[in-house]
Enzyme design. Structure first.
Site, PDB file in Angstrom:
ATOM      1  N   ASN A  13       5.458 -13.199   4.873  1.00  0.00           N
ATOM      2  CA  ASN A  13       6.459 -12.584   5.732  1.00  0.00           C
ATOM      3  C   ASN A  13       5.888 -11.648   6.789  1.00  0.00           C
ATOM      4  O   ASN A  13       6.637 -11.163   7.633  1.00  0.00           O
ATOM      5  CB  ASN A  13       7.537 -11.864   4.913  1.00  0.00           C
ATOM      6  CG  ASN A  13       8.249 -12.826   3.984  1.00  0.00           C
ATOM      7  OD1 ASN A  13       8.655 -13.899   4.403  1.00  0.00           O
ATOM      8  ND2 ASN A  13       8.370 -12.461   2.720  1.00  0.00           N
ATOM      9  N   ARG A  20      11.310  -8.114  10.990  1.00  0.00           N
ATOM     10  CA  ARG A  20      11.801  -7.930   9.624  1.00  0.00           C
ATOM     11  C   ARG A  20      11.862  -6.447   9.280  1.00  0.00           C
ATOM     12  O   ARG A  20      10.854  -5.753   9.335  1.00  0.00           O
ATOM     13  CB  ARG A  20      10.854  -8.643   8.658  1.00  0.00           C
ATOM     14  CG  ARG A  20      11.223  -8.442   7.219  1.00  0.00           C
ATOM     15  CD  ARG A  20      10.175  -9.056   6.304  1.00  0.00           C
ATOM     16  NE  ARG A  20      10.497  -8.715   4.933  1.00  0.00           N
ATOM     17  CZ  ARG A  20       9.614  -8.301   4.044  1.00  0.00           C
ATOM     18  NH1 ARG A  20       8.347  -8.189   4.389  1.00  0.00           N
ATOM     19  NH2 ARG A  20       9.986  -8.015   2.834  1.00  0.00           N
ATOM     20  N   ASN A  76      -3.642  -7.192   3.327  1.00  0.00           N
ATOM     21  CA  ASN A  76      -2.274  -6.764   3.061  1.00  0.00           C
ATOM     22  C   ASN A  76      -1.664  -7.928   2.294  1.00  0.00           C
ATOM     23  O   ASN A  76      -1.215  -8.898   2.889  1.00  0.00           O
ATOM     24  CB  ASN A  76      -1.495  -6.479   4.340  1.00  0.00           C
ATOM     25  CG  ASN A  76      -0.100  -5.960   4.039  1.00  0.00           C
ATOM     26  OD1 ASN A  76       0.435  -6.164   2.955  1.00  0.00           O
ATOM     27  ND2 ASN A  76       0.500  -5.302   5.014  1.00  0.00           N
ATOM     28  N   ALA A  79       3.956  -9.577  -0.597  1.00  0.00           N
ATOM     29  CA  ALA A  79       4.598  -9.930  -1.872  1.00  0.00           C
ATOM     30  C   ALA A  79       3.627 -10.529  -2.889  1.00  0.00           C
ATOM     31  O   ALA A  79       3.926 -10.544  -4.080  1.00  0.00           O
ATOM     32  CB  ALA A  79       5.763 -10.882  -1.628  1.00  0.00           C
ATOM     33  N   HIS A 102      -1.107  -1.425   2.915  1.00  0.00           N
ATOM     34  CA  HIS A 102       0.342  -1.627   2.917  1.00  0.00           C
ATOM     35  C   HIS A 102       0.916  -0.794   4.051  1.00  0.00           C
ATOM     36  O   HIS A 102       0.583   0.390   4.178  1.00  0.00           O
ATOM     37  CB  HIS A 102       0.965  -1.213   1.586  1.00  0.00           C
ATOM     38  CG  HIS A 102       0.508  -2.052   0.447  1.00  0.00           C
ATOM     39  ND1 HIS A 102       1.058  -3.288   0.187  1.00  0.00           N
ATOM     40  CD2 HIS A 102      -0.478  -1.860  -0.465  1.00  0.00           C
ATOM     41  CE1 HIS A 102       0.435  -3.812  -0.855  1.00  0.00           C
ATOM     42  NE2 HIS A 102      -0.500  -2.970  -1.262  1.00  0.00           N
ATOM     43  N   ILE A 103       1.749  -1.395   4.864  1.00  0.00           N
ATOM     44  CA  ILE A 103       2.329  -0.709   6.013  1.00  0.00           C
ATOM     45  C   ILE A 103       3.250   0.415   5.557  1.00  0.00           C
ATOM     46  O   ILE A 103       3.198   1.530   6.063  1.00  0.00           O
ATOM     47  CB  ILE A 103       3.064  -1.720   6.919  1.00  0.00           C
ATOM     48  CG1 ILE A 103       2.044  -2.703   7.508  1.00  0.00           C
ATOM     49  CG2 ILE A 103       3.849  -1.001   8.021  1.00  0.00           C
ATOM     50  CD1 ILE A 103       2.654  -3.922   8.156  1.00  0.00           C
ATOM     51  N   SER A 104       4.085   0.121   4.575  1.00  0.00           N
ATOM     52  CA  SER A 104       4.977   1.147   4.025  1.00  0.00           C
ATOM     53  C   SER A 104       4.273   1.827   2.851  1.00  0.00           C
ATOM     54  O   SER A 104       3.290   1.315   2.315  1.00  0.00           O
ATOM     55  CB  SER A 104       6.292   0.524   3.552  1.00  0.00           C
ATOM     56  OG  SER A 104       6.074  -0.295   2.413  1.00  0.00           O
ATOM     57  N   ARG A 114       7.832  -2.590  -6.578  1.00  0.00           N
ATOM     58  CA  ARG A 114       6.937  -2.495  -5.416  1.00  0.00           C
ATOM     59  C   ARG A 114       5.828  -1.462  -5.611  1.00  0.00           C
ATOM     60  O   ARG A 114       4.887  -1.416  -4.847  1.00  0.00           O
ATOM     61  CB  ARG A 114       7.727  -2.127  -4.165  1.00  0.00           C
ATOM     62  CG  ARG A 114       8.609  -3.227  -3.656  1.00  0.00           C
ATOM     63  CD  ARG A 114       9.128  -2.870  -2.285  1.00  0.00           C
ATOM     64  NE  ARG A 114      10.093  -3.820  -1.802  1.00  0.00           N
ATOM     65  CZ  ARG A 114       9.784  -4.919  -1.108  1.00  0.00           C
ATOM     66  NH1 ARG A 114       8.526  -5.212  -0.843  1.00  0.00           N
ATOM     67  NH2 ARG A 114      10.732  -5.730  -0.686  1.00  0.00           N
TER      68      ARG A 114
END
Length: 154
Positions: A13, A20, A76, A79, A102-104, A114
């Site tokens: 994704n 997104r 990265n 998922a 991880h971006i977040s 998560r």
């Protein structure tokens, strides 16, 4: 002489980055990520392989290519972080530094699942929650390690 190659690998994704859930992942695209990684790699004298896939077998193939002799891997896993045991096994076979990005901030996300990434077990280090800037920092860190300056004093 051939430049050492750094692999920047992106999971499911992330091809939709910028579209997104921009409230979580921002408005910048994966092309923007590649530009910043390429600038850092060029400055460090590293060749760059930049890929994204939604297919586990493709990720494993790139990890097998990087397994011996790569300058490093920035991954990265997206998922794949939560169910990608074959990817974890492939990462464990790699003989280079691995920085998981991880971006977040996965530790602040609402969904409990998560918060725990399988890939952490194979990572040299983890960057989480710094947006796409985490990628450039990861590339810079691997260049720093290759220059023989160690890892802790960045």
């Amino acid at each position: 002489m051939t430049q050492p190659t750094l692999f920047v690998l992106n999971g499911p994704n992330l091809d939709l980055l910028g579209q997104r859930e921009p409230d979580i992942y921002g408005h910048q695209t994966l092309a923007d990520v590649e530009v910043s990684c390429r600038a850092e790699a060029d400055a460090a004298g590293l060749a760059l392989r930049f890929h994204q896939t939604n297919a586990e077998h493709e990720m494993i193939g790139w990890l097998h290519e990087a397994r011996v002799g790569a300058a490093g891997i920035v991954i990265n896993p997206a998922a794949f972080s939560y169910a990608g045991y074959p990817i974890l096994d492939a990462l464990k076979m790699c003989d280079c530094p691995i920085v998981e990005v991880h971006i977040s901030n996965i530790h602040r996300r609402d969904e409990a699942w998560r918060k725990d990434s399988l890939m952490t077990a194979a990572a040299t280090g983890i960057i989480s929650g710094l947006g796409i800037h985490g990628y450039a920092l990861a590339v810079r860190h691997i260049a720093h390690l290759r220059a023989g300056r160690g890892g802790a004093e960045l």
